[in-house]
Design a protein around this motif. Sequence first.
Motif, short mmCIF file in Angstrom:
data_model
loop_
_atom_site.label_atom_id
_atom_site.label_comp_id
_atom_site.label_asym_id
_atom_site.label_seq_id
_atom_site.Cartn_x
_atom_site.Cartn_y
_atom_site.Cartn_z
N GLY A 154 0.78 -1.23 0.00
CA GLY A 154 0.00 0.00 0.00
C GLY A 154 0.81 1.27 0.00
N VAL A 155 2.12 1.19 -0.25
CA VAL A 155 2.98 2.37 -0.10
C VAL A 155 3.39 2.96 -1.45
CG1 VAL A 155 5.15 3.25 0.81
CG2 VAL A 155 3.80 1.62 2.14
N ARG A 165 0.00 5.30 -0.27
CA ARG A 165 0.34 6.23 0.81
C ARG A 165 1.73 6.84 0.64
NH1 ARG A 165 -3.06 5.91 5.17
NH2 ARG A 165 -4.60 4.22 5.10
N GLY A 166 2.59 6.20 -0.12
CA GLY A 166 3.96 6.71 -0.30
C GLY A 166 4.15 7.32 -1.66
N ASP A 178 2.30 11.73 -3.80
CA ASP A 178 3.68 12.14 -3.52
C ASP A 178 4.52 11.68 -4.71
OD1 ASP A 178 6.08 12.89 -2.50
OD2 ASP A 178 6.12 11.44 -0.86
N LEU A 237 -4.42 1.00 1.40
CA LEU A 237 -4.35 2.20 0.57
C LEU A 237 -5.10 3.35 1.23
CD1 LEU A 237 -5.06 0.58 -2.92
CD2 LEU A 237 -2.83 1.27 -2.03
N ARG A 238 -4.71 4.58 0.88
CA ARG A 238 -5.40 5.75 1.41
C ARG A 238 -6.78 5.85 0.77
NH1 ARG A 238 -2.24 9.50 -0.28
NH2 ARG A 238 -0.94 9.67 1.58
#
Length: 549
Positions: A137-138, A200-201, A238, A313-314
Amino acid sequence: MGNSQSKVELYAAIRKDHLLGMSMRSLQRVHNVTWRTVRRALDGKWPEPRKKSRRQESRLDPYKPLIDAMLRADLDAPPKQRHTAQRIFDRLVEGHEARDISYCMVRLYVKDRRREIRRKAGVGPEAMFVPQRHLPGVEAEVDFGDVHIVLAGEPARVFLFSLRLSYSGKAVHRVFASCGQEAFLEGHEHAFRRLGGVPRGKIRYDDLRAAVERVLGLGRARVESDRWTAFRSHWGIDAFYCRPGIEGAHEKGGVEGQIGYYRRNHFVPVPEVASLAELNELVDRWDLEDEGRRLRSRTRTIGESFAGEQPLLRPLPREVFETGRWFTPRVNRFGQITVRSNAYSVPVRFIGRQLRVLLHANDLAVYDGRTEVARHERLSGRGGSRLVLDHYLEALLRKPGAFPGSTPLEQARSAGRFTPVHDRWWTAACAAHGDAAGTRALIEVLLLARHMEHEHVVAGLAAAFRAGALTADAVALEARKAAEGDSGELPAPVPGTGRAEGPAATVTFLSDWRLSHLPPDNRPLPSVAHYDQLLNRHGRRTGNEKEGS
């Protein structure tokens, strides 16, 4: 006798046998060596390493620096535009008059030298890589790849957007007519909604023009476009930009390998589709099928890994970000608007008006206020036009002479909307009523498509043509019968269209149809008996006048 190690063992065996009392001649015979070898072994000398033979000069030697320069230039060249051994040989022969070398000499040298140059540059299969651990999830990677398809019967080059999660390998794809900013943003939105969340990353990118306006120096500093910055902020992305050129290719090797796999396994053979929407439906299905495969030596499939990654995940934002771009062009005298150097038609009643256009990656919508007045598939090149025949029908009713040579009619024929059935009925109508009247009748038939299905109108034309009914009213009635299923099945096509002719059709004209649908008339039949007394009265009056005279 082989290498130096075997000679050492031989010398030791000779000395051992000599200590046991074996003569020189016996040692030569038993060990199958010369007397010099026996003598050297007994004198306590050890075998010397074999001298390397002096390398013979090759006719290719003068050209090797030129070949090395070409191979080094390939390090920064596009992957599909690098030198092959044949191309290097041709350049040496043509540009340097290397008539004394052969292709085999060049091929053998290039085979080993290319690998060595790439290894020294830190690229290629011999380059060293450090294994990376990706958390669920990053991280993710994004890239575009070009693919070739057959679109509506014509070869076309389109662009495949891919977003791949680094942990599970789950990838979402989308096909667009271009790789512009609209496609870049819509590809992200589609991928996030299919995944049900946002990494998220970091998400790794090349320096795509849709996101980056300028690269600052040799580092990772970038000047981003305002629209990409707003989109990235809305979704919480990001961005991580890889190093330019071949040096940064390995930094997102997962998505680049994924695009290659996808192209080889799903676009071979070349798919034939009627529209990009149809192709994207296939792409969505292929994405689901790919969840069943395993990456390298993993024990779990992509789908099983993604099932554990998806909850991490976000969550998606609640607000909607409009990925399309608004324009406000003015309709010219040809009933067209120009968007990104391409022309699109709108209904002629809007000539001279300023309309609003929402441009997406694969289509555009035209609005008058909040009312949508036209929608087109987007053109990817420049100087093209997409014209809809229906937009010009009101003007063509006033100018039927402009209909036969009009560009909208030509495009309607190419798209299959104006069929051979239309042409045959039009020819017969012009022969029966004259060119102007027959063309107007055809335009009235085309206007029926605004309220009826295209297939039903074509069926009505076919039935009317077979019966010799060359009026728009007859076509409308037969089309309505086909729509309502009154005839049981659609009428057979017109003779000469490539299919068998059906039985002779009987057409009910509109006036007869109206009479047959009136309510029953139960009134008595009219009578003229009441007028008889007027006749008697008139007769008596005439007789009296004669007597008086």
